[in-house]
Scaffold this active site. Structure first.
Site, PDB file in Angstrom:
ATOM      1  N   HIS A   1     -10.637  -4.005   5.969  1.00 40.01           N
ATOM      2  CA  HIS A   1      -9.386  -3.885   5.228  1.00 40.01           C
ATOM      3  C   HIS A   1      -8.240  -3.500   6.150  1.00 40.01           C
ATOM      4  CE1 HIS A   1     -11.980  -3.943   1.674  1.00 40.01           C
ATOM      5  NE2 HIS A   1     -10.887  -4.137   0.953  1.00 40.01           N
TER       6      HIS A   1
ATOM      7  N   LYS B   1      -5.493   1.369   3.954  1.00 41.65           N
ATOM      8  CA  LYS B   1      -6.399   1.607   2.826  1.00 41.65           C
ATOM      9  C   LYS B   1      -6.871   3.054   2.835  1.00 41.65           C
ATOM     10  CE  LYS B   1     -10.341  -0.249   0.292  1.00 41.65           C
ATOM     11  NZ  LYS B   1      -9.574  -0.102  -0.966  1.00 41.65           N
TER      12      LYS B   1
END
Length: 259
Positions: free
Chosen positions: A150, A154
């Site tokens: 990600h 995040k």
């Protein structure tokens, strides 16, 4: 007309949600929640001028919207959804970070308040299918590890999608090899552990949301991978959730439950 409160409307996913709801016939954004508001003008966030903005839960009156659409942060989502359910909102939750115990409590609240809602670790169709396929493959390849990748901002690790993938695999997994005792020359190098399934989280600029499930067997391997290159890809699932949440009489976990 169905009315929507968007919690986290000023974040990356929240802004995509604003565009989506604005484009949906029969839906209107009437309120927004963000704990930090540098600008109090709703139109600066793409919201209708009549939208009421709030910076804390205790400011929000009951009845200002029908649906609570949540794209906030893991530290806030439990309190947000609990507030929504006790004040007459039907929650559609895309924020990850809820524990199993918290989900159980929230499900009880939906029963007590006769409200339905949806919690989805991922609204992307490719991610939903990856989880479905991985659960099926686990019957034949019980030895498995998960890698999720990600963007650098995040807030939780592993991702809710990766953790949910591990939970689904665990439900469908026959007897499997027990991982040998390992000596890590660098602590944490084997990743997190969910019932013997190793999960590895990558956080780097340039990524959006990606997951690989690696199955290993005697003389062969199977890899299932999904890639989300743009946050717009999640909005088709959000649209389905917004359109169907009023048909639910309980709190449902997983977009696949209503597709």
């Amino acid at each position: 007309m169905k009315t929507v409160l968007i919690a986290g409307f000023n974040g990356s996913m929240g802004q995509q949600a604003v565009k989506l709801v604005n484009s949906m016939e029969g839906f209107a954004i009437t309120a927004g929640l963000a704990h930090h508001l540098p600008d109090s003008d709703p139109t600066s966030y793409g919201l209708p001028a009549s939208t009421q903005l709030f910076t804390s839960l205790n400011e929000i009156p009951a009845g200002i919207a029908d649906i609570w659409l949540d794209f906030t942060v893991p530290t806030a989502v439990y309190a947000n959804v609990k507030y929504a359910l006790t004040h007459g909102y039907r929650p559609v939750v895309g924020t990850t970070g809820l524990t199993d115990d918290q989900e159980v409590e929230l499900k009880k609240l939906t029963q007590d308040n006769h409200l339905g809602g949806l919690i989805a670790s991922n609204f992307g169709m490719s991610a939903v299918l990856l989880m479905k396929f991985a659960q099926e493959a686990a019957k034949y390849f019980p030895d498995v590890e998960i890698i999720e990748m990600h963007h650098e901002d995040k807030k939780d690790a592993p991702s809710g999608t990766a953790l949910n993938t591990a939970k689904l695999i665990s439900k469908n997994r026959p007897a499997h090899q027990t991982a040998p005792d390992e000596t890590e020359s660098l602590a944490g190098s084997r990743g997190g552990d969910y019932e013997g399934i190793k999960l590895h989280a990558v956080r780097l600029p340039g990524y959006v949301a990606h997951e690989q499930v690696l199955f290993g067997g005697a003389g062969e391997a199977l890899t299932i991978r999904q890639d989300s290159f743009d946050r717009k890809s999640f909005m088709s699932g959000v649209k389905v959730a917004l359109e169907q949440v009023h048909t639910l009489d309980q709190l449902v976990v997983g977009l696949e439950q209503i597709l």
